[in-house]
Design an enzyme around this catalytic site. Structure first.
Site, mmCIF file in Angstrom:
data_model
loop_
_atom_site.group_PDB
_atom_site.id
_atom_site.type_symbol
_atom_site.label_atom_id
_atom_site.label_comp_id
_atom_site.label_asym_id
_atom_site.label_seq_id
_atom_site.Cartn_x
_atom_site.Cartn_y
_atom_site.Cartn_z
ATOM 1 N N ILE A 244 0.828 -1.150 0.090
ATOM 2 C CA ILE A 244 -0.156 -0.178 -0.169
ATOM 3 C C ILE A 244 0.930 1.302 0.056
ATOM 4 O O ILE A 244 1.560 1.246 1.025
ATOM 5 C CB ILE A 244 -0.860 0.094 1.091
ATOM 6 C CG1 ILE A 244 -1.664 -1.506 1.487
ATOM 7 C CG2 ILE A 244 -1.656 1.207 1.385
ATOM 8 C CD1 ILE A 244 -2.522 -1.230 2.812
ATOM 9 N N ASP B 210 9.882 8.799 -1.193
ATOM 10 C CA ASP B 210 9.059 9.643 -1.804
ATOM 11 C C ASP B 210 8.733 8.960 -3.232
ATOM 12 O O ASP B 210 9.664 8.748 -3.953
ATOM 13 C CB ASP B 210 9.820 11.058 -1.981
ATOM 14 C CG ASP B 210 8.631 12.053 -2.554
ATOM 15 O OD1 ASP B 210 8.039 11.747 -3.470
ATOM 16 O OD2 ASP B 210 9.047 13.271 -2.200
ATOM 17 N N TYR C 168 -5.341 18.798 -10.799
ATOM 18 C CA TYR C 168 -5.541 17.784 -9.921
ATOM 19 C C TYR C 168 -6.573 16.812 -10.668
ATOM 20 O O TYR C 168 -6.311 15.779 -10.831
ATOM 21 C CB TYR C 168 -6.187 18.152 -8.685
ATOM 22 C CG TYR C 168 -6.616 17.119 -7.829
ATOM 23 C CD1 TYR C 168 -5.617 16.290 -7.110
ATOM 24 C CD2 TYR C 168 -8.079 16.710 -7.529
ATOM 25 C CE1 TYR C 168 -6.057 14.952 -6.551
ATOM 26 C CE2 TYR C 168 -8.304 15.423 -6.739
ATOM 27 C CZ TYR C 168 -7.258 14.656 -6.304
ATOM 28 O OH TYR C 168 -7.672 13.530 -5.516
ATOM 29 N N LYS D 96 -5.923 12.992 -12.133
ATOM 30 C CA LYS D 96 -6.666 11.856 -11.805
ATOM 31 C C LYS D 96 -7.502 11.189 -13.070
ATOM 32 O O LYS D 96 -7.968 10.094 -13.077
ATOM 33 C CB LYS D 96 -7.668 12.275 -10.663
ATOM 34 C CG LYS D 96 -7.299 12.495 -9.257
ATOM 35 C CD LYS D 96 -6.419 11.108 -8.886
ATOM 36 C CE LYS D 96 -5.955 11.114 -7.583
ATOM 37 N NZ LYS D 96 -5.318 10.029 -6.638
HETATM 38 P P1 NDP Z 1 -4.001 11.878 3.177
HETATM 39 O O1 NDP Z 1 -3.351 13.230 2.880
HETATM 40 O O2 NDP Z 1 -4.733 11.594 4.265
HETATM 41 O O3 NDP Z 1 -3.205 10.854 2.610
HETATM 42 C C1 NDP Z 1 -2.057 10.582 1.454
HETATM 43 C C2 NDP Z 1 -1.045 9.636 1.630
HETATM 44 O O4 NDP Z 1 -0.318 9.885 0.379
HETATM 45 C C3 NDP Z 1 -0.258 9.876 2.563
HETATM 46 O O5 NDP Z 1 0.074 8.515 3.415
HETATM 47 C C4 NDP Z 1 1.147 10.464 2.416
HETATM 48 O O6 NDP Z 1 2.228 9.888 3.055
HETATM 49 C C5 NDP Z 1 1.005 9.990 0.780
HETATM 50 N N1 NDP Z 1 1.867 10.872 0.014
HETATM 51 C C6 NDP Z 1 1.549 11.780 -0.520
HETATM 52 N N2 NDP Z 1 2.589 12.256 -1.232
HETATM 53 C C7 NDP Z 1 3.596 11.368 -1.227
HETATM 54 C C8 NDP Z 1 4.944 11.257 -1.908
HETATM 55 N N3 NDP Z 1 5.393 12.206 -2.783
HETATM 56 N N4 NDP Z 1 5.444 9.921 -1.679
HETATM 57 C C9 NDP Z 1 4.964 8.946 -0.825
HETATM 58 N N5 NDP Z 1 3.714 8.990 -0.311
HETATM 59 C C10 NDP Z 1 3.191 10.192 -0.530
HETATM 60 O O7 NDP Z 1 -5.259 11.844 1.893
HETATM 61 P P2 NDP Z 1 -6.061 10.821 1.426
HETATM 62 O O8 NDP Z 1 -5.936 9.428 2.255
HETATM 63 O O9 NDP Z 1 -7.487 11.190 1.155
HETATM 64 O O10 NDP Z 1 -5.660 10.302 -0.190
HETATM 65 C C11 NDP Z 1 -5.269 9.207 -0.629
HETATM 66 C C12 NDP Z 1 -5.753 9.115 -2.142
HETATM 67 O O11 NDP Z 1 -7.019 9.441 -2.158
HETATM 68 C C13 NDP Z 1 -5.021 10.255 -2.840
HETATM 69 O O12 NDP Z 1 -4.476 9.560 -3.981
HETATM 70 C C14 NDP Z 1 -6.020 11.375 -3.172
HETATM 71 O O13 NDP Z 1 -5.989 11.849 -4.440
HETATM 72 C C15 NDP Z 1 -7.350 10.275 -3.344
HETATM 73 N N6 NDP Z 1 -8.528 10.818 -3.166
HETATM 74 C C16 NDP Z 1 -8.797 11.428 -2.132
HETATM 75 C C17 NDP Z 1 -10.205 11.942 -1.835
HETATM 76 C C18 NDP Z 1 -10.559 12.686 -0.664
HETATM 77 O O14 NDP Z 1 -11.578 13.431 -0.763
HETATM 78 N N7 NDP Z 1 -9.750 12.700 0.570
HETATM 79 C C19 NDP Z 1 -11.297 11.800 -2.889
HETATM 80 C C20 NDP Z 1 -10.722 11.152 -3.933
HETATM 81 C C21 NDP Z 1 -9.595 10.703 -4.074
HETATM 82 P P3 NDP Z 1 3.280 10.774 3.501
HETATM 83 O O15 NDP Z 1 2.928 12.382 3.763
HETATM 84 O O16 NDP Z 1 3.817 10.289 4.732
HETATM 85 O O17 NDP Z 1 4.483 10.589 2.243
HETATM 86 C C1 8X3 Z 2 -10.731 14.453 -4.158
HETATM 87 C C2 8X3 Z 2 -12.221 14.775 -4.238
HETATM 88 O O1 8X3 Z 2 -13.593 16.370 -5.055
HETATM 89 O O2 8X3 Z 2 -11.595 17.151 -3.814
HETATM 90 O O3 8X3 Z 2 -10.252 13.740 -5.349
HETATM 91 O O4 8X3 Z 2 -11.348 16.358 -5.865
HETATM 92 S S1 8X3 Z 2 -12.338 16.095 -4.853
#
Ligand code: NDP
Ligand code: 8X3
Length: 251
Positions: free
Chosen positions: A7, A60, A151, A155
């Site tokens: 993951i 990263d 963004y 996506k």
């Molecule tokens: P969070 O910010 O809670 O989690 C994001 C995760 O991504 C963290 O664990 C962070 O870990 C990791 N991450 C970010 N950048 C990097 C990097 N450069 N290298 C390695 N790890 C990275 O957000 P979400 O859980 O909401 O997001 C998870 C996914 O879901 C994303 O792809 C987001 O676009 C997608 N998503 C989110 C939605 C929302 O409304 N929340 C809706 C739709 C999609 P660390 O900082 O430790 O590196």
């Molecule tokens: C995250 C959901 O609506 O902020 O992907 O783009 S939204």
């Protein structure tokens, strides 16, 4: 025998919730992220609760050489499931106002980062003659909304990559799922608004957003289907959301 999942972005939100549900279901895990203290904490918590093993890899996903170096320790291991979750939005700006730095961060993480990880894991799955890849897309990969431009583009790319993977990996018995969530309350909005928690909280005011656990449960549904079933694409919204721009809020 326990199955194994990798993951990305397991240090918070959706990725962390996936780690919790998978270990509860006896998966061994490889969890990744940039925040080492959080990875270590999660490892201890999960190994204490469940009879499974957790490996942490701190890197990263934007750094191609480092990603390759870190993932090379997995050579020879079976990876049943890859969850490409690491991702972010940075800023909410009209296309004429956006910054190169924000654009680079989104494209380099959400698109190129996903590819950097996949490029190292797919050959293992090809060798195994089976596997499952879950890409975390978004409703922003299905629709474009005002000031979401780059963004949304990143996506939409994830959506297209999921389709391309599904076609190209068909012959290798690798199933590919695109998960497209709407509003999920995680650290996502805090990151998007450069750490401004008040702005982040406002995104969810007056509605019940999804939680990371809601998305993890949907992902678990995909993973727990029998091997002849592939859930190709899932759009998951809070009941208070009808599209990227249509939400209903209580007063
Ligand atoms: P969070 O910010 O809670 O989690 C994001 C995760 O991504 C963290 O664990 C962070 O870990 C990791 N991450 C970010 N950048 C990097 C990097 N450069 N290298 C390695 N790890 C990275 O957000 P979400 O859980 O909401 O997001 C998870 C996914 O879901 C994303 O792809 C987001 O676009 C997608 N998503 C989110 C939605 C929302 O409304 N929340 C809706 C739709 C999609 P660390 O900082 O430790 O590196
Ligand atoms: C995250 C959901 O609506 O902020 O992907 O783009 S939204």
């Amino acid at each position: 025998m326990n199955r194994t999942a990798l993951i990305t972005g397991a240090t918070s939100g959706i990725g962390k919730a996936c780690a919790e549900i998978l270990t509860k279901n006896q998966f061994n895990l490889i969890i990744t992220g940039r925040r080492k203290n959080r990875l270590d904490f999660l490892l201890n918590e999960l190994e204490k609760k469940h009879k499974i093993s957790v490996t942490t890899l701190c890197f990263d996903v934007r750094d191609r050489e480092e990603t390759e170096r870190q993932l090379s320790v997995l050579k020879g291991q079976t990876i049943d499931v890859l969850i490409n979750n690491a991702g972010l939005a940075v800023g909410v700006s009209s296309i004429d106002q956006g910054s190169y730095d924000d654009w680079d961060r989104m494209i380099d993480t959400n698109v190129k980062g996903l590819l950097n990880v996949s490029k190292n894991i797919i050959p293992l799955m090809v060798n195994q003659k089976m596997g499952q890849i879950i890409n975390i897309g978004s409703i922003a990969g299905k629709e474009v909304y005002p000031n979401g431009n780059i963004y949304c583009a990143s996506k939409h790319a994830v959506d297209a990559i999921s389709q391309g993977m599904r076609i190209d990996l068909l012959k290798h018995n690798i199933r590919v799922t695109n998960i497209a969530p709407g509003l999920v309350e995680t650290e996502f909005s805090n990151v998007r608004f450069y750490g401004d928690q008040e702005k982040a909280d406002n995104v969810y005011v007056g509605l019940d957003p999804l939680t990371g656990k809601d998305i993890a449960e949907a992902i678990w549904f995909c993973i727990s289907r029998p091997s002849h079933v592939n859930i190709a694409d899932m759009l998951i919204l809070p009941a208070a959301q009808a599209s990227a721009t249509q939400v209903i809020r209580k007063n």
